[in-house]
Design a protein around this motif. Structure first.
Motif, short mmCIF file in Angstrom:
data_model
loop_
_atom_site.label_atom_id
_atom_site.label_comp_id
_atom_site.label_asym_id
_atom_site.label_seq_id
_atom_site.Cartn_x
_atom_site.Cartn_y
_atom_site.Cartn_z
N SER A 16 35.78 108.18 53.00
CA SER A 16 36.87 108.12 52.02
C SER A 16 36.42 107.30 50.81
CB SER A 16 38.11 107.47 52.65
OG SER A 16 37.95 106.05 52.71
N GLU A 17 37.28 107.25 49.80
CA GLU A 17 36.96 106.46 48.62
C GLU A 17 36.97 104.97 48.91
OE1 GLU A 17 39.52 107.65 45.44
OE2 GLU A 17 38.69 109.67 45.31
N LYS A 18 37.41 104.58 50.10
CA LYS A 18 37.39 103.17 50.52
C LYS A 18 36.11 102.81 51.28
CE LYS A 18 41.56 102.18 49.01
NZ LYS A 18 41.78 101.22 47.90
N GLY B 114 36.81 102.88 56.64
CA GLY B 114 36.45 103.54 55.40
C GLY B 114 36.31 105.04 55.52
N THR C 43 38.50 108.95 56.59
CA THR C 43 39.81 109.58 56.75
C THR C 43 40.04 109.98 58.20
OG1 THR C 43 39.04 111.84 56.34
CG2 THR C 43 39.59 110.51 54.42
N PHE D 297 42.95 107.32 58.81
CA PHE D 297 43.46 106.58 57.66
C PHE D 297 43.84 107.55 56.54
CE2 PHE D 297 40.24 103.95 59.79
CZ PHE D 297 41.04 102.87 60.17
N LYS D 298 44.96 107.26 55.89
CA LYS D 298 45.43 108.12 54.79
C LYS D 298 44.82 107.65 53.48
CE LYS D 298 49.77 109.52 56.97
NZ LYS D 298 51.25 109.56 56.86
N GLU D 299 43.57 108.00 53.27
CA GLU D 299 42.86 107.66 52.05
C GLU D 299 42.27 108.94 51.45
OE1 GLU D 299 42.96 104.80 50.79
OE2 GLU D 299 43.48 103.45 52.44
#
Length: 224
Positions: A68-70, A108, A110, A140-142
């Motif tokens: 994800s972008e995280k 980090g 999805t 995770f909702k990223e």
């Protein structure tokens, strides 16, 4: 031929996890694609030089962690610019195990998938694995990390084993001086004067190489 046009194609970024006996192995890829919906199958393209490729051929199973972008920047250095032949990459990051014991990143991302290989195809320097998804979980909702985001926001480079690797040094435009990590290709985003004033304990945010691994290079700066 301007191969940088390939940068405009849509890709995600993923960590492929597998096993070498009892040891976890893995690598960074940007070529995972859903093939069918019933049954759910995916294709994954992995360089033959990657140790993970050998392990998947032996075990016929792997995981896909969807970045994800995280995702923290050190993930790209750990999984993209070093080999599982030399170290256990997963001990450096938070990870979990599927019920059957396969590793996946659990920070980090999805979500992840566990896949069983049903066929594979030789594709010059790479192997295309065709696999059926046996388990999948959203964590995770990223927003998922795209290859474009990786290049434009994180300023990351593509490892030489990736199917989308392009030799950007072939371009001949107006050049400017930049400090570039000789390990992973990361370019320090600010001025050369600012880089030279950094503490000697500065490390590359992508692969964690020390400051002395950065080299002053010329970068083509006009339009691509």
């Amino acid at each position: 031929m301007d191969t940088t046009v390939l940068f405009n194609m849509s890709y995600g970024l993923y960590i492929i996890g597998a096993k070498d006996g009892k040891r976890n192995v893995g690598c960074l890829v940007n070529t995972v694609t859903q093939s069918t919906s019933n049954p759910v199958t995916v294709t994954v393209c992995i360089n033959k030089d990657n140790y993970t490729n050998d392990c998947i051929k032996k075990t016929k199973e792997f995981t896909v962690s969807i970045l994800s972008e995280k995702t923290k920047e050190n993930i790209f250095g750990i999984f993209g610019f070093s080999s599982s032949r030399d170290k256990d990459k997963f001990v450096q990051v938070p990870f979990g195990l599927t019920p059957s014991g396969l590793p996946y990143i659990n920070e980090g991302i999805t979500g992840y998938m566990q896949c069983k290989v049903i066929n594979f195809v030789d594709n010059f320097t790479h192997t295309i694995f065709i696999a059926q998804v046996q388990e999948a979980e959203n964590l995770f909702k990223e927003p998922p990390m795209t290859y474009a985001y990786y290049r434009s926001v994180i300023k990351g480079k593509t490892q030489k084993n990736a199917p989308t690797h392009v030799n950007e040094s072939e371009k001949t435009d107006i050049a400017k001086k930049v400090y570039v990590c000789s390990v992973c290709g990361y370019e320090y985003p600010s001025s050369t004067d600012e880089f030279e004033q950094l503490s000697n304990d500065y490390a590359c945010p992508i692969c964690e190489a020390p400051k002395n691994k950065f080299k002053l290079n010329l970068k083509n700066s006009s339009s691509q």
